[in-house]
Design a protein around this motif. Structure first.
Motif, PDB file in Angstrom:
ATOM      1  N   GLY A 206      -6.249  19.361  -9.420  1.00 24.31           N
ATOM      2  CA  GLY A 206      -5.574  18.051  -9.863  1.00 24.31           C
ATOM      3  C   GLY A 206      -4.513  18.405 -10.616  1.00 24.31           C
ATOM      4  O   GLY A 206      -4.576  19.257 -11.550  1.00 24.31           O
TER       5      GLY A 206
ATOM      6  N   ILE B 199     -13.822  14.819  -8.585  1.00 25.26           N
ATOM      7  CA  ILE B 199     -13.211  15.587  -7.224  1.00 25.26           C
ATOM      8  C   ILE B 199     -14.109  16.148  -6.155  1.00 25.26           C
ATOM      9  O   ILE B 199     -13.807  16.996  -5.473  1.00 25.26           O
TER      10      ILE B 199
ATOM     11  N   ARG C 188     -13.409  16.537  -2.623  1.00 30.95           N
ATOM     12  CA  ARG C 188     -12.639  17.998  -2.136  1.00 30.95           C
ATOM     13  C   ARG C 188     -13.457  19.067  -1.674  1.00 30.95           C
ATOM     14  O   ARG C 188     -12.949  19.841  -0.636  1.00 30.95           O
TER      15      ARG C 188
END
Length: 345
Positions: free
Chosen positions: A285, A325, A328
C-alpha cells in the motif's frame, strides 16, 4: 457478506505435523504444529496439483485466518471463492503455523528461537508431498505471505530455489533502514522511561505480566526483540539488539548483521535463484505505516539490477495501508498458479 462461516466449495483439512526441526527448540515452543491444507473443487480427479504455501505476519497464528472483519470474507473463504470460479488454474493452498514465544521467527533458523526455516522447508513440505497429490517439484510450488510472511517468502525462495519456483510478497519486510530503524528511538524512550534502559527488564515484565502488551509500544518491543533473535543471535543463543536501549543510537556491528538479512541487500548474492523464479509478485500500500511501500520498490529495483526478466515480475503499489489488504492475496495466488507447471494435470 454473511456474519458467520460460509460453506466452501472445496475442502479445508486440518492436521497436526510433528516437526523434527522444532523438537527441543530454545523457547520450549511446541514441536507439534497445526497445518491446514485446502483442496479445490475437483481435487478427487486423481491429478497432481501445484501447491501454494501461505505464511503469516509477525504475531500471526493459524487460527487467525478465520478472524472475520465485518462485511469482508476471511482469507480461506476468499481462496475458495477464487477456485470455485472455475477459470483459475487449481492448486492446493497450505496454511503454515510458525508461532513462537516471541511471536515469530522470520522463518529463519536461529539459535535463540529454533530452526523454523528447516521446519518449513523440510518438515512441512515433505509432509504435504507425502499426504497429498502434489506436483512435487520446485516449479510446482510457490510461497506467499504478508509483512513478516512476505519477508519469509522472499528469503525462503532465495535460500531454497530447489524447493520453490515462485513467490509473492505483500508489504514484506525490506529496506530495513526505512522499515525498522525509524522505530528504534521510540522504543529506546519506552525502555529508558519505564525499564531503566534495559531490554532484560522489559522481557521480565513481558513474561511475568498478568496481562502483557498493555502499553501501545509493548508489541513492537517484543517484535523487535524477536527480529533480533532471528537476525543477530549468537550460537549460544545470546540476542543482540541493534540499538542502545539507553540512548536509541545504532550499534553498528549488530546493525550490519541485520542488514545482511535485508532482502534488498540479499538479492545480489542470490541472483541466480531470483532469475530462476517462474514468477515474483511484489505489492504494498502507498500509505503503509511501516514504509514497506519503499521496501517493495527497493526490492523491485534490486530484482531488475540482477536482471530478473521483467515479464516474470508483477510490481504494484496500490492505495492502502498495512492493514485490511487481505483482498490482495487471492490476486497473487491466481497470478502464481498461472506460472506454476501443470504438466501432470
Amino acid at each position: 457478506m454473511p456474519p458467520w462461516t460460509e460453506d466452501l466449495e472445496g475442502e479445508l483439512h486440518e492436521h497436526v505435523v510433528s516437526s523434527r526441526a522444532l523438537r527441543g527448540n530454545p523457547l520450549g515452543d511446541p514441536h507439534e504444529r497445526p497445518l491446514w491444507v485446502y483442496t479445490p473443487p475437483g481435487y478427487g480427479d486423481g491429478a497432481a496439483y501445484p501447491t501454494i504455501y501461505v505464511i503469516q505476519g509477525y504475531c500471526g497464528t493459524i487460527s487467525m485466518w478465520r478472524n472475520r472483519t465485518p462485511f469482508r470474507r476471511t482469507f480461506p473463504e476468499l481462496v475458495d471463492a477464487l477456485f470455485a470460479r472455475g477459470d483459475v488454474a487449481p492448486a492446493l493452498v497450505v496454511y503454515v503455523d510458525a508461532w513462537t514465544g516471541y511471536g515469530g521467527s522470520q522463518f529463519l533458523d536461529s539459535p535463540a528461537i529454533g530452526k523454523y526455516h528447516t521446519y518449513l522447508c523440510e518438515d512441512v513440505v515433505a509432509w504435504v508431498d507425502d499426504h497429498y497429490r502434489t506436483v512435487a517439484h520446485r516449479d510446482g510450488r510457490a510461497i506467499t505471505g504478508k509483512s513478516s510472511g512476505g519477508y519469509g517468502a522472499m528469503v525462503t525462495a532465495m535460500l531454497r530455489p530447489d524447493l520453490f519456483g515462485a513467490f509473492a510478497t505483500h508489504a514484506g519486510d525490506a529496506l530495513f533502514e526505512a522499515s525498522y530503524a525509524s522505530s528504534f528511538p521510540l522504543l529506546a524512550r519506552r525502555l529508558r522511561d519505564d525499564f531503566g534502559g534495559s531490554y532484560d527488564a522489559f522481557l521480565r515484565y513481558f513474561r511475568d505480566a498478568e496481562v502483557p502488551l498493555l502499553h501501545e509500544l509493548d508489541e513492537l518491543l517484543i517484535e523487535t526483540y524477536g527480529y533480533a533473535a532471528a537476525y543477530s543471535s549468537d550460537e549460544d543463543g545470546t540476542v543482540h539488539v541493534p540499538f542502545d536501549p539507553a540512548t536509541g543510537s545504532l550499534v553498528p556491528d549488530v546493525w550490519e548483521r541485520w542488514l545482511a538479512w535485508d532482502p534488498v541487500r540479499m538479492a545480489a548474492g542470490h541472483a541466480d535463484a531470483l532469475r530462476s523464479m517462474r514468477g515474483i509478485w511484489i505489492d504494498a500500500g502507498r500509505q503503509d505505516e511501516y514504509y514497506l511501500d519503499h521496501g517493495a520498490s527497493a526490492f523491485h529495483r534490486a530484482l531488475r539490477d540482477v536482471d530478473v526478466p521483467a515479464d516474470r515480475i508483477h510490481f504494484e503499489l496500490f492505495d492502502g495501508t498495512h492493514a485490511r489488504i487481505e483482498y490482495r492475496y487471492p490476486m497473487a495466488i491466481e497470478w502464481l498458479t498461472g506460472r506454476l507447471t501443470r504438466e501432470n494435470r
